[in-house]
Every structure is written in C-alpha cells, then in structure tokens.
Write an enzyme that holds these catalytic residues in place. Structure first.
Site, short mmCIF file in Angstrom:
data_model
loop_
_atom_site.label_atom_id
_atom_site.label_comp_id
_atom_site.label_asym_id
_atom_site.label_seq_id
_atom_site.Cartn_x
_atom_site.Cartn_y
_atom_site.Cartn_z
CG PHE A 155 -2.07 -0.85 1.25
CD1 PHE A 155 -3.00 -0.77 0.22
CD2 PHE A 155 -2.31 -1.75 2.28
CE1 PHE A 155 -4.15 -1.56 0.22
CE2 PHE A 155 -3.45 -2.55 2.29
CZ PHE A 155 -4.36 -2.46 1.26
CB THR A 187 -2.63 -4.28 -6.87
OG1 THR A 187 -4.02 -4.62 -6.75
CG2 THR A 187 -2.27 -4.03 -8.32
CG ASP A 188 -2.73 -5.01 -0.21
OD1 ASP A 188 -3.79 -5.66 -0.19
OD2 ASP A 188 -2.06 -4.82 0.83
CE1 TYR A 189 -10.55 -6.26 -0.23
CE2 TYR A 189 -10.92 -3.93 -0.54
CZ TYR A 189 -11.41 -5.20 -0.33
OH TYR A 189 -12.75 -5.40 -0.19
CB SER A 232 -2.95 -0.71 -3.72
OG SER A 232 -2.54 -1.64 -4.68
#
Ligand code: NOJ
Length: 738
Positions: free
Chosen positions: A252, A283-285, A287
């Site tokens: 993030f 990717t992260d959530y 992001s």
C-alpha cells in the site's frame, strides 16, 4: 458392435490427443488460449474480485456471478469451501465463453481452519521445520476447501511494534526473516509441481518495505535509504522468491516518493530484472485506486495506466483495469503486449495448478471432511504452538507441579477462546480453540480444583472483579493469570501509540501478587508490549502470543513441564514506546551508549536497552555455550570460515537451545551494525550432554554495500560472536586478508 468399436477408437484418440496437449509445454498451451481471447477477456484475467464473504476494505462489486459469466474476472478471493467454490467454478467453466477456470485466493496466513500461532510467534520458535510444517498444514486444509492461492507469506521486516501488522511477519531481523520466508513458501507450495492438489500458490507480500511506515502508522509513507532497503528490508522478499514463490503482492505504501503499486523501479527493474521473478504480481486491495489519493494519478484511469505499466499484473478489487484498461490500450497508452504478458502470467498459474485439465481438482468434499481440523493437524498445531512460547522470566516458579491441588486460573483471557486465533485467522473459529482453562483441565484431569475468574476485562478501568480474583488466589496453591490484547488490537489497521498492557490488567497482576502465591503471568498478544514492571517483577512471565486452535493445550504443556520452553524473541521488546525503533543490529554511532554519560547517544529519561532483546528466551534448564572456535584466524577471497561451538546442557532437564551466530565488521568504509545475525542452530540436549555445533560462514556473510551500493568485502577484522541471545555472546576475531 461396429459403432461400439468406432466409439472406443474415438475415445482413445480423444484421450491421447488430450494427453499430448497436456504434455505440450505450458507456454504453448498458454499461447493457444491467449490467441482465442478478446481484449476484454484478457483484462478479465488481470482482475481479482472479492466475493461478499469478507473483505479488508470496501466491497465495491457485488455482482461477481455475472462477472464470472462474462469473463470479467479471472480470480476471486475470500470464497472458500468446496460447495461454494465448486459452484463458482462451474459458472466459469460452463457459462463463460472460453471456459477458463477461476483461481481462488484467500488470506491463509497462519492456518486455514486449524489455526496455528501468528507468524511472529512461529518465528519465535526459530524452528525451521515447525515453520514449514505449519504452512504445509495450512495449504493442505486450504486446498481441501477449494482454494488455490494464499496471500502469504507476509515477509515485511519491521522494527516498530506500534505497527499492528508486526504480528504477521517474522520480526526485526533480515536473516531470521529470510529463513522463515523461504520455509513458509516451501510449506505452502511444496515442490510447486502441484501433482497432488494439496499445495497452493504462495504470495510474497508486501512488495516492498511496508513494515517501515513513519510512526508505525499503517498505510503511512515509507522513506528510507537504498542501503537500508537492500540490506535489511529486501532480503526476505528475495529469499521467498528464490524459494520459488509464484506470486508477489504490491504494498500500500509509497517508497521514497513512488507508491509501490505504480513503482516501475520496484516492480520491473528490481523484481523482474534483478531478482529474476517469473511469476505474477497482484496489487494489494484497491491500491490502484489509492494512487489517486497518494497524489501520483490524476484519476483512476491514469492510476490504471501507471500501475499496469509499472508491472502490476492483476488488480485486486479496484476494478480499475476492468473499467479503464481497454480504453488505455485503444488509445495506445498501454501496449497490447503488456496486457498479453500479464494475462499470460495468470493463465500460466492456472495451467501449473492443473485447472485446465480438471477445474474441480481442489473440490473434493471427501478430502475436505477428512483433512480440515483433523487430529493430525491439531497435533502439529499444538507442537508448533508450544515451540513458539517464549519464557521471559522465571524466579523458580515454573514448571508448576502436576500435583497442584488447587489452581487459580485468572484474567480476562483465562477462559477465552475467540482471541486465541489472533488476527488473520482465515476460516478459523474461536469455538474450536482450547482455552487455557481447558488446556489445564485436559492436562491435570479432575485431580485439580480450578478456580477461575476474569478479574477484569482486557480494556476499561473496572476493578470490581479484583476482590473475587484475589480471594481465589488466596485459596489456591498457585496462580496463573492470562492477560494481553484482544485479537483486533494487532493486525491490519491496528497501529497504536500506546503499546502497554491495555486496561487495568497490570493492576490485577499487582493485586494478585500481594497474596504472595507462586504466580505465572501468561501474555497473549500480537506485538511486543511495553511491560517494564512485569518484566522486572513478575515471578514468572510467559509470552504466548496468539497461539491458535491448540493454545490452551500448548500452554499447559509448558506450565507443567511436559515441554521445556525453547522460543527466542524474533523482535526486541522496548521498555518504553519512546525508544522505538529499538533493535539489536543498530549502528555504533560516534558516541556509543554508556549509561550515566550524558554526552552519549542516549535518552535522559530511559535506558537505550530494550526490556528483552532480540534472540532472548529462557529454558527450564541452563546451557553453557563455549567460545567460538574458527578453523582459521585469517581468510582470503573464495574461502569459507568454519566455526565450531560447544554447547552443553548444564541443568537437570532435557531442553533445546538456539545457538546464534552474529558478526561485526570492525572497521569498514561504511559504518556497520554492532551485530548481525548470520546463522543459528536449534539443538536438543539431555542433562549433562554436550554437542559441537559447526557453522560455515561464506563470503556473502561478510559482505556489505559500499558507498556506491556495490556488494563488497573489505580486508580487516571481523568479530564472530556466538551465544543464546543477541545480548549474551562470546566473541573471537578473524581477519580478512587481501
Ligand atoms: C489487504 C492486506 O494488506 C493484504 O495483506 C491482504 O492480502 C488483502 N487485504 C486481501 O485481504
């Protein structure tokens, strides 16, 4: 009859063609699928949506069934269980145009249903086989529940216990964390051939340096020198990639001004070209969307362009690729080759898992029933749990005699089950946990009378329960008091400025101690706590973290001496939050610390030393570790240094010791840490028994980044320090000669 023969012939022909096509190299098979795909379908493969089962942020797309049918997402997360995943997979392979199977991901961080100790606790075992076994069981259970992919291991180094996600990593040290990272990848993925559907894809996260946010505040900015990044934060990611991790998750945070998800230097130059990572980057959530808030993207379309061009292959939950990538390709801002590359990486994983041959490979109801929460898994969890416990203090109280007739088991966590699974507990449920009270009952049977009361809650200032608890303590032969954090107090989005014991729990211990009864404090928590009073006064202090499903049994094993504690801290415990970051491998400074000398690098109002240092942990026996004996006093380029160390169990109980080897480069062109862990061995010894341990130090162990950030070894003296804690070592000097 002729018809039958013709049918048989056709069947054989079909099977042999299918077999031949299975034998084709995966690349060719991937390409042949890709060749049939529309741009929308390729973008679908680059898209990961959550189902509505759980999320760690906003759930922005509820219509996932329609998405599957239309090929708008190639992967889903949070769905689990054979019935549910089978149904979703059915939609993909029966109702979508190309019938491409879905990939199912989930945060299986420390167990799926049989919950293991939180990762920080497992790192405290310094037991590499235990760490691997835990990941193996997690993979076995997760794969039996229809899952293909875990978002683990989290390998972010952190030196800041204010950061709640410290619970999810392996602590402060790059060497220990790298060993743990590689073991966890091997446990999750096995040989990564996926011949049997009992292993799952690992995902190394969060790339990179997510564990170093300013102020320990989750999601905050990271700014650090490239030297610090490469020497301390990068090694565990690298170790996990070298161990074969198939996927990497972005972080993030921004790193030195560029958010990880749009950081081309991180995701392409470093990850692909330097580390030679061949797998897929997710990717992260959300992001990608967050790139707008970071202030590097004008809008979400621009954010998509930045992310994809930096090297983010799959978009987790932003729906940004879904909404904007096609337009970006059509406008010529994103070359189709980049989309093909990303989609290819996703398809490849599905081929590797065998999902094109059998999309339901991981959907076996029978296996789901047999494997999940099996006796075998619980017994491995118990073993790993007891190995993760760290004995911080013991003034002759532990182990408690099994003949104890009346035992007071007090504190807000004494009978608790729900908190034992800790944060990130996947499908784990508190009801399956063995509480401390139950664990003691299981151990001692009906011969003991257990007096139990909470005394107080974890939070709040209500002391009205103290009197009853104190009365029970008075009546008992001994007291065990379980205190700490509740599970949501550490983990994602759980940073704190005050990391002392919450509420009036410490006061409860003080009140109980006034009874003068033998007393054991059992800590249950997800981060190092600032507990100087307990650290200096508790008659016995056990750090049990959050140990998972078998917590109570594991703690009882230690309390009553069936297991001799062997854990060592993977992270320093500060005395005071104002010392943070406090870690063992600090630099000397020009004015190294000397207590009572004001003009040194120190605080006016607190020592520099941690309450408990990295590598520290007691046993019920004692060990003598001899001076390290190197096989040479000087070494040249290309030579290894072999070091022999004698370790003896000098007490009267069998036990395990973690022998730790550190080095210090005494004079170098760049300042070097006062100690750096380079090797360790965990050894089990009977009373009076000795073993000679052998360590081999390679060139890389003496290397550091010079002023041009090139790896180098400079001639001169190195100290080799060996001991059972970072603050208890014996040293010898070897010299590197030209
Ligand atoms: C956000 C977390 O940072 C990440 O570690 C996790 O895998 C995802 N949410 C999915 O739950």
């Amino acid at each position: 009859m002729r018809n039958l023969i013709t049918s048989l012939f056709l069947l054989l022909l079909f099977n042999s063609l299918a077999a031949q096509s299975r034998q084709k190299p995966i690349n060719e098979r991937v390409d042949s699928v890709l060749a049939q795909m529309t741009l929308d379908e390729k973008i679908g493969q680059m898209t990961l949506f959550t189902t509505d089962w759980g999320s760690t942020g906003p759930t922005i797309r509820p219509g996932y069934r329609e998405d599957i049918m239309q090929g708008r997402c190639g992967a889903l997360f949070n769905a689990h269980g054979v019935t549910f995943t089978r149904e979703l997979q059915r939609i993909a392979v029966e109702e979508s145009r190309l019938k491409i199977p879905l990939l199912f991901g989930y945060d299986v961080i420390h167990g799926f249903k049989t919950i293991f100790p939180i990762p920080l606790a497992e790192a405290a075992s310094w037991d590499t086989e235990a760490v691997k076994a835990s990941a193996e069981v997690a993979a076995d259970e997760a794969s039996a529940a229809g899952l293909h992919w875990t978002f683990a291991p989290m390998v972010d180094i952190t030196r800041d216990p204010r950061w709640g996600r410290i619970m999810e990593g392996a602590g402060e040290d790059p060497f220990l964390a790298s060993v743990v990272a590689a073991q966890r990848v091997k446990g999750f993925q096995g040989e990564a051939t996926f011949d049997e559907p009992n292993h799952i894809l690992a995902c190394v996260k969060h790339f990179a340096a997510y564990g170093a946010p300013f102020g320990g505040r989750d999601y905050n900015t990271v700014d650090m020198s490239e030297r610090m990044f490469r020497e301390v934060y990068l090694p565990p990611y690298q170790a996990a990639i070298e161990a074969g991790a198939r996927t990497v998750m972005t972080a993030f945070n921004e790193l030195n001004g560029v958010p990880a998800t749009s950081n081309k230097w991180l995701l392409t130059d470093l990850l692909r070209h330097e580390l030679r990572f061949k797998g897929m980057v997710v990717t992260d959530y959300t992001s990608i969307n967050e790139l707008v808030e970071h202030g590097v993207a004008a809008d979400e379309k621009h954010a998509s362009e930045l992310a994809v061009m930096a090297g983010s292959d799959m978009d987790m939950q932003s729906a940004a690729y879904h909404r904007f990538l096609k337009g970006l390709v059509e406008e010529g801002k994103v070359p189709i080759e980049r989309v093909d590359e990303a989609a290819r990486r996703v398809l490849r994983l599905k081929f590797e898992l065998g999902l094109f041959e059998d999309p339901y490979r991981f959907c076996d109801e029978q296996r789901e029933k047999e494997v999940i929460l099996s006796d075998r898994n619980r017994s491995i969890a118990r073993d790993v749990a007891r190995k993760s416990i760290v004995l911080l203090r013991n003034e002759g109280v532990l182990p408690l005699p099994k003949e104890t007739k009346k035992l007071a088991v007090l504190g807000p966590l004494a009978a608790d089950k729900d908190n034992l699974i800790g944060f990130w507990s996947a499908a784990g449920e508190g009801r399956h946990c063995v509480s401390l009270v139950e664990g003691i009952r299981n151990k001692l049977g009906e011969n003991v009378e257990l007096l139990t009361a909470k005394g107080c809650e974890i939070t709040g200032d209500d002391k009205s329960g103290f009197a009853r608890a104190v009365e029970m303590a008075r009546q008992a032969d001994a007291v065990v008091v379980a205190i700490g954090e509740s599970r949501e107090m550490s983990g994602e989005a759980a940073s704190k400025v005050d990391i002392s014991l919450p509420g009036v729990q410490e006061d409860l211990v003080k009140a109980l101690m006034e009874t003068g009864k033998p007393l054991v404090v059992v800590l249950m928590n997800g981060r190092p706590l600032t507990i100087p009073w307990l650290g200096e006064n508790a008659p016995a202090l056990l750090e049990t973290w959050w140990l998972g499903t078998e917590a109570g049994n594991a703690i009882a094993d230690v309390l009553f001496g069936d297991y001799n504690p062997s854990g060592k801290l993977p992270v320093s415990f500060p005395r005071h939050v104002g010392q943070i970051p406090v870690f063992y491998s600090h630099k000397p400074t020009g004015r190294p610390y000397q207590p009572n000398d004001k003009w040194r690098s120190q605080y006016l109002d607190e020592s520099n030393e941690p309450l408990f240092p990295f590598g520290y942990g007691l046993s019920y026996t004692t060990f003598e570790i001899g001076s390290p004996k190197p096989d040479k006093t000087s070494f040249r380029s290309g030579e290894v240094v072999k070091v022999q160390v004698k370790v003896t169990n000098t007490g009267n109980r069998e036990g395990e010791e973690v022998v730790q080897l550190y080095i210090r480069d005494k004079v170098a062109s760049v300042t070097r840490p006062v100690k750096e862990l380079k090797a360790f061995q965990k050894v089990s010894l009977k009373p009076g028994e000795s073993k000679d341990l052998r360590f081999t130090l390679f060139e890389k162990d003496f290397a550091f980044l010079d002023q041009n950030l090139e790896w180098t070894i400079e001639p001169g003296e190195f100290e080799i320090k060996v001991g059972n804690s970072s603050d208890n070592v014996k040293a010898v000097v070897v010299e590197r000669v030209e």
